[in-house]
Design a protein around this motif. Structure first.
Motif, PDB file in Angstrom:
ATOM      1  N   THR A   1      22.749  38.371  41.598  1.00  0.00           N
ATOM      2  CA  THR A   1      23.673  39.766  41.607  1.00  0.00           C
ATOM      3  C   THR A   1      22.741  41.145  41.620  1.00  0.00           C
ATOM      4  N   LEU A   2      21.590  41.045  41.505  1.00  0.00           N
ATOM      5  CA  LEU A   2      20.909  42.331  41.728  1.00  0.00           C
ATOM      6  C   LEU A   2      20.627  42.361  43.359  1.00  0.00           C
ATOM      7  N   ALA A   3      20.555  41.525  44.002  1.00  0.00           N
ATOM      8  CA  ALA A   3      20.464  41.530  45.381  1.00  0.00           C
ATOM      9  C   ALA A   3      21.638  42.189  46.022  1.00  0.00           C
ATOM     10  N   LEU A   4      22.913  41.738  45.550  1.00  0.00           N
ATOM     11  CA  LEU A   4      24.095  42.044  45.853  1.00  0.00           C
ATOM     12  C   LEU A   4      24.375  43.457  45.556  1.00  0.00           C
ATOM     13  N   ALA A   5      23.902  43.978  44.343  1.00  0.00           N
ATOM     14  CA  ALA A   5      24.286  45.366  43.954  1.00  0.00           C
ATOM     15  C   ALA A   5      23.366  46.168  45.094  1.00  0.00           C
ATOM     16  N   LEU A   6      22.240  45.962  45.107  1.00  0.00           N
ATOM     17  CA  LEU A   6      21.296  46.645  46.033  1.00  0.00           C
ATOM     18  C   LEU A   6      22.037  46.887  47.699  1.00  0.00           C
ATOM     19  N   ARG A   7      22.482  45.832  47.997  1.00  0.00           N
ATOM     20  CA  ARG A   7      23.389  45.843  49.439  1.00  0.00           C
ATOM     21  C   ARG A   7      24.257  46.742  49.610  1.00  0.00           C
ATOM     22  N   PHE A   8      24.760  47.321  48.382  1.00  0.00           N
ATOM     23  CA  PHE A   8      25.802  48.362  48.253  1.00  0.00           C
ATOM     24  C   PHE A   8      25.267  49.714  47.672  1.00  0.00           C
ATOM     25  N   GLY A   9      23.915  49.908  47.886  1.00  0.00           N
ATOM     26  CA  GLY A   9      23.425  51.178  47.443  1.00  0.00           C
ATOM     27  C   GLY A   9      23.310  51.370  46.247  1.00  0.00           C
ATOM     28  N   VAL A  10      23.555  50.192  45.234  1.00  0.00           N
ATOM     29  CA  VAL A  10      23.447  50.329  43.846  1.00  0.00           C
ATOM     30  C   VAL A  10      21.824  49.998  43.325  1.00  0.00           C
ATOM     31  N   THR A  11      21.187  50.862  43.064  1.00  0.00           N
ATOM     32  CA  THR A  11      19.720  50.432  42.837  1.00  0.00           C
ATOM     33  C   THR A  11      19.119  50.302  41.523  1.00  0.00           C
TER      34      THR A  11
END
Length: 408
Positions: A66-76
């Motif tokens: 989930t943390l990798a998916l978040a980063l993919r959308f610019g959620v750091t």
């Protein structure tokens, strides 16, 4: 010494638009805002784009991937509101620039058999993938039914690595399970008072106006949800304002509870290209436990809170890729939440603040949430101008986490 200069982009610094200016990244930090690109710097041409602080989702539950998916959308950065990513369990994550950073409450104070047990099918046991085990100490399960128990668990949660303390105040009525065991006022008061004695931030899960009142009476610092059982009144808006609390409306979650799926978001090619089949199915589903609710009432409450000067933080309650936890997905749904905030009547700039500078300030994350010299180079570059058209936040051109760009 590596340097990257982002040139030609409009810059939104977390509070306001600075216009077109150069941002220099050096050794994972923002070295300078303004001026010229120095010799030897890698140049990223930002013409036609807007540079933002990396986004912060102020309400999630994490799991594998989930943390990798978040980063993919610019959620750091993600703020976990129940889970295992407490301080002792996230050293690897803190140093891994291919995933979003995380802070966590650990597990929330709730009675045995209380929320969120009713959300999971009988026999379902959420946990790590087969053959793996989480690093660090096992999670502390702070089941409490008395003031003494709640107060005693607070220092143990802090010692176990909780960054803030969460309290579940939920009788199950919104989820279709009325009569669920719930913290009473005295137990909630005692737990919040003990957390304050330790100087730790407190947040409450409240889905109704009545439980919201309970949390305010206890002296809570923030509400991790917005009530959805009734329209707001001037009185309750005044109570929230006067308490100085922040609110994470999680409009996307309320919509899902009311039977509104995330299918329209999943159909957006900017989203579809970044979701696997499991997350696509989850986003197209919904919780559906409160179909009698009215999303327009929720949006009107958001607007009233904004007009009252209450700090609003963008959050999603995204959890795991399971249809019964549907309607929300890590990363993607934070952009949807920003669109809902604008639909409620916030300006695009106000919505962007709710996902950048405001959550950083309220959660004491003073090294991020803004584009300013010396802060972490957690940045999002998007085509267009989301300070004018909020959906432009999905036009991802580049993401940096501590100055590093993860592979696409």
């Amino acid at each position: 010494m590596s340097m990257t200069a982002i040139t030609g982009a409009r810059v939104f610094d977390g509070d306001k638009t600075l216009g077109v200016t150069t941002v220099l990244i050096e050794d994972g930090r923002i070295a300078r805002v303004g001026g010229q690109a120095p010799p030897g710097a890698e140049i990223v041409d930002g013409r036609g784009a807007t540079l933002l602080p990396g986004l912060i989702d102020a309400h999630v539950h994490t799991g594998p991937g989930t943390l990798a998916l978040a980063l993919r959308f610019g959620v750091t950065t993600e703020l976990e509101m129940q889970g295992t990513h407490t301080r002792g369990n996230r050293a690897r994550i803190s140093d891994d620039d291919t995933v979003a950073d995380v802070r966590s409450s650990g597990f929330a104070i709730t009675p045995p058999g209380g929320h969120p047990s009713e959300l999971f099918p009988e026999g379902f046991r959420p946990g790590p993938p087969a053959g793996t085990k989480p690093a660090g100490p096992p999670p502390l399960m702070p089941f409490s039914t008395t003031p003494q128990e709640a107060a005693a668990f607070v220092p143990r949660l802090i010692e176990n690595g909780s960054d803030y303390i969460k309290f579940m105040v939920d009788d199950g009525s919104i989820e279709g399970h009325p009569g669920l065991p719930m913290l009473d006022q005295a137990t909630l008061n005692a737990g919040v008072a003990e957390a304050k004695r330790h100087g730790v931030l407190t947040v409450a899960h409240t889905l109704t106006a009545q439980t919201t009142r309970m949390a305010l009476e206890a002296g809570i610092d923030g509400l991790a949800h917005l009530f959805m059982d009734r329209p707001h009144t001037e009185e309750i808006i005044g109570l929230i304002r006067d308490a100085g609390v922040f609110v994470v409306p999680c409009v996307v979650l309320n919509a899902s509870m009311m039977g509104i799926t995330g299918a329209a978001l999943a159909d957006d090619p900017r989203v579809a290209s970044r979701l696997d089949a499991g997350w696509d199915e989850t986003l197209r589903s919904c919780y559906g436990h409160h179909p009698q609710g009215r999303i327009d009432d929720v949006l009107a409450t958001v607007k009233a809170l904004d007009e009252a000067g209450v700090d609003l933080l963008a959050g999603t309650d995204a959890a795991l890729p399971l249809p019964f936890l549907g309607g929300v997905a890590h990363g993607a749904s934070l952009h949807h939440e920003l669109q809902y905030l604008v639909r409620a009547g916030l300006t695009p700039v106000q919505a962007l603040r709710a996902a950048t500078a405001t959550p950083a300030r309220r959660f004491g994350l003073d090294d991020r949430g803004r584009v300013a010299e010396g802060l972490r180079a957690d940045l999002l570059l998007v085509d267009g101008d989301p300070a004018t058209t909020i959906s432009d936040t999905l036009n991802t051109r580049a993401v940096w986490r501590r100055g590093s760009r993860p592979a696409a």
